[in-house]
Design an enzyme around this catalytic site. Structure first.
Site, PDB file in Angstrom:
ATOM      1  N   TYR A 176     -60.018   7.441 -81.313  1.00 11.70           N
ATOM      2  CA  TYR A 176     -61.322   8.028 -81.648  1.00 11.70           C
ATOM      3  C   TYR A 176     -62.391   7.699 -80.608  1.00 11.70           C
ATOM      4  CZ  TYR A 176     -62.212   3.629 -84.437  1.00 11.70           C
ATOM      5  OH  TYR A 176     -62.372   2.346 -84.893  1.00 11.70           O
ATOM      6  N   GLU A 177     -63.523   8.357 -80.753  1.00 13.18           N
ATOM      7  CA  GLU A 177     -64.615   8.325 -79.757  1.00 13.18           C
ATOM      8  C   GLU A 177     -64.146   8.814 -78.385  1.00 13.18           C
ATOM      9  OE1 GLU A 177     -67.459   8.059 -80.794  1.00 13.18           O
ATOM     10  OE2 GLU A 177     -66.951   7.300 -82.778  1.00 13.18           O
ATOM     11  N   GLY A 178     -63.270   9.779 -78.379  1.00 14.18           N
ATOM     12  CA  GLY A 178     -62.707  10.300 -77.141  1.00 14.18           C
ATOM     13  C   GLY A 178     -61.435   9.548 -76.809  1.00 14.18           C
ATOM     14  N   MET A 185     -72.162   9.990 -87.368  1.00 15.21           N
ATOM     15  CA  MET A 185     -72.244  11.100 -86.425  1.00 15.21           C
ATOM     16  C   MET A 185     -71.150  12.092 -86.784  1.00 15.21           C
ATOM     17  SD  MET A 185     -70.963   9.611 -82.773  1.00 15.21           S
ATOM     18  CE  MET A 185     -69.323   8.968 -82.474  1.00 15.21           C
ATOM     19  N   ARG A 218     -68.596   4.305 -77.693  1.00 13.12           N
ATOM     20  CA  ARG A 218     -67.418   4.103 -76.852  1.00 13.12           C
ATOM     21  C   ARG A 218     -67.315   2.657 -76.391  1.00 13.12           C
ATOM     22  NH1 ARG A 218     -67.625   9.995 -73.737  1.00 13.12           N
ATOM     23  NH2 ARG A 218     -66.439  11.068 -75.381  1.00 13.12           N
TER      24      ARG A 218
END
Length: 595
Positions: free
Chosen positions: A441-443, A164, A297
């Protein structure tokens, strides 16, 4: 460093005895009888073998060698390609994938266990199939039938891999300001131009093709996040007969030199008029990508659990073997020069902290997995809606809390080793380096906390929270017997405290928007510890029911670990709660130039 072994005994306890997964699966018509307890157990056994025997042995060497970039070509560490092929041939990449396109269709309650094993064995390796699985999820949910037919079978089969592509050099959390452009073509395709950074698995040698999901904007797109679209951009174009065609106009410009996860290729990807295909609707790309991001997440949260488990296994083995000083109560092994360090209270504190947090995390990941299964496979609209509300509420908690505790646990594991914990050959320093990224990462975890506090709690005035709180209250009401009182009463008190905090922040936020961000991180941790108290009460209930057949001491150990959590870790909520109650004012007394 102890060899990693999948914690199958504890996984089976959580899955079968605490959550009675087989009953759940049989009650969900959408699963179509795809799984039963016996099949699940066989899959867990096989996953334990492949992670311990094939993937884990590459962890240290993969860290030492790292992914290598030269002239746009990325080479993964020795053994990764063969291990990935073995993993893919076993069907593990498409484990939870849509059976219509070659996936195995397994439930998430089982999938989270497999994910934990892979992360525990080798973080860098785990990221390649994890990103592919997330790519498949978004494509299956939002792609056209033509795209799904053309791409999903090879993605599920591990012949191709997925990524992604969100982040740009100037745009991380604020995706609304991305600059990557998509120009529509007469044949319905788009030409994608722009640069993406931090792309996990953007280029590698594990598969024959790599399928990128790329966020971009059309020339006339609205400003901000409402103007983002999602595109499928293959490394190699796919011919009508399914064979690979010409190379697309994209390339890996470099890979990052990182603190950890060195066997995972983190790429700068340059798209130079690369041909892509729209997924979903124009300007609705962020919604489609969030399907993948929410999966990732939870997956990255589980990375924290896997690292903590690996750290614990090594720390326990070391603590039993390393002799140093005598026990405070007198020599435990007088025939030796000193006692093993596991006799010392502080070493036990660290080991029990890892054990209690990791087992609580495993139970909570299984609980979130069960809600994902319910929201996907139930035929009852109201039950599905409740599951969806809980997934929305709990996903940021799972991602942030699992990874915050994962780092804490790995640091404790490293500390048990003393000086050896800082030396590379013992393995603990790698775990500390590898797990650290999971909070970012991933927010980032700060963003996850803001999501929980702002979008998932304040915005709906606690509606999602009440769904979870009411379930816990139901458990408390149904389990008032004395045997469980030592777990249920602290749980009730913790829930009452969390309810008060929730109401306080909702009320304060009406007049001061800063209250949401000021409370969010501490609030998430109070929420997490309270949720774990619920998990430990459920585990204690299951363990108490089996004490009369406790031939190996497993259930007694479970109860003892639960008591440690309740008495030594749950009280953390009190200081955290006071921080929330202090409000936002202390954060804003300093002017920016005074920092």
């Amino acid at each position: 460093m102890a060899d990693y072994k999948a914690p199958l005994r504890d996984i089976r306890f959580v899955l079968n005895e605490v959550f009675e997964a087989d009953k759940l699966w049989q009650s969900l018509p959408g699963l179509n009888g795809a799984i039963d307890a016996e099949t699940a157990d066989a899959m867990l056994e096989e996953a334990g073998k492949i992670t311990a025997q094939t993937i884990a042995p590459l962890n240290r060497s993969g860290d030492e060698e790292g992914a290598q970039w030269k002239d746009g070509v990325v080479t993964t560490p020795s053994g990764f390609k063969e291990a990935f092929r073995t993993y893919a041939e076993g069907g593990w990449v498409g484990f939870a994938g849509n059976p219509e396109f070659g996936g195995l269709g397994m439930p998430k309650t089982l999938g989270v266990q497999v994910e934990e094993m892979v992360y525990g064995a080798n973080n860098s390796f785990a990221l390649y199939p994890a990103l592919t699985a997330g790519c498949c999820l978004a494509l299956d949910a939002h792609g056209s039938e033509e795209l799904k037919q053309a791409y999903l079978p090879n993605l599920y089969g591990g012949t191709w891999a997925g990524t992604m592509c969100l982040t740009e050099p100037h745009a991380g959390t604020d995706l609304g300001i991305i600059r990557t452009k998509a120009e529509p073509q007469a044949d319905g395709s788009y030409l994608i131009t722009g640069t993406k950074i931090f792309i996990t698995g953007g280029e590698h040698d594990l598969t024959e093709n790599i399928i990128h999901l790329v966020l971009a904007k059309l020339p006339d797109a609205p400003a901000g996040p409402k103007g983002i679209s999602l595109f499928l951009v293959p490394k190699f174009m796919v011919n009508a007969d399914g064979s690979l065609g010409e190379r697309n106009s994209l390339a890996c410009g470099s890979i990052e030199h990182k603190m950890g996860i060195k066997g995972s290729a983190t790429c700068v990807m340059n798209f130079d008029g690369a041909r892509g295909f729209l997924i979903g609707e124009i300007n609705k790309g962020l919604n489609a990508m969030f399907t993948m991001m929410n999966y990732e997440r939870l997956s990255i949260g589980i990375q924290g659990i896997g690292c903590a488990e690996a750290s614990y296994q090594s720390a326990v083995a070391y603590a039993r073997d390393r002799i140093q000083s005598r026990a405070p109560t007198g020599a435990q092994q007088p025939e030796k020069a000193a006692d093993p360090i596991i006799v010392h209270p502080d070493v036990r504190r660290m080991l029990l902290t890892i054990k209690a947090l990791t087992e609580g995390s495993r139970a909570f990941s299984t609980y979130v997995g069960s809600q994902l299964d319910i929201s996907k496979y139930s035929d009852d609209a109201e039950v599905r809606r409740k599951g969806e509300d809980l997934v929305a509420l709990l996903t940021p908690v799972a991602k942030a809390f699992f990874t915050d505790l994962g780092l804490e646990s790995c640091v404790h594991g490293q500390q048990v080793f003393g000086g050896h914990g800082y030396i590379r050959e013992w393995g603990q320093e790698q775990l500390v380096r590898d797990v650290r990224i999971a909070q970012i990462y991933e927010g980032t975890n700060g963003i996850q906390a803001l999501d929980l506090m702002g979008r998932k709690t304040v915005a709906n005035k606690g509606a999602f929270f009440r769904v979870f709180a009411d379930e816990i209250k139901g458990f408390i009401a149904a389990n008032g017997d004395q045997a469980l009182a030592e777990f249920v009463q602290p749980l009730a008190a913790a829930l009452e405290n969390l309810e008060q905090l929730t109401e306080l922040v909702i009320e304060r936020s009406q007049s001061n928007p800063n209250e949401v961000g000021a409370a969010s991180v501490e609030y998430l941790h109070v929420f997490g510890y309270t949720a774990y108290a619920y998990m430990w009460a459920r585990m204690a209930k299951a363990a108490l029911a089996k004490l009369d057949q406790d031939s190996d001491g497993f259930y007694q150990a479970k109860l003892s670990t639960g008591r440690f959590f309740i008495k030594r870790l749950l009280p953390r909520i009190h200081s955290l709660s006071e921080s929330v109650r202090a409000g936002s004012e202390p954060l804003f007394e300093l002017a920016a130039e005074q920092f």
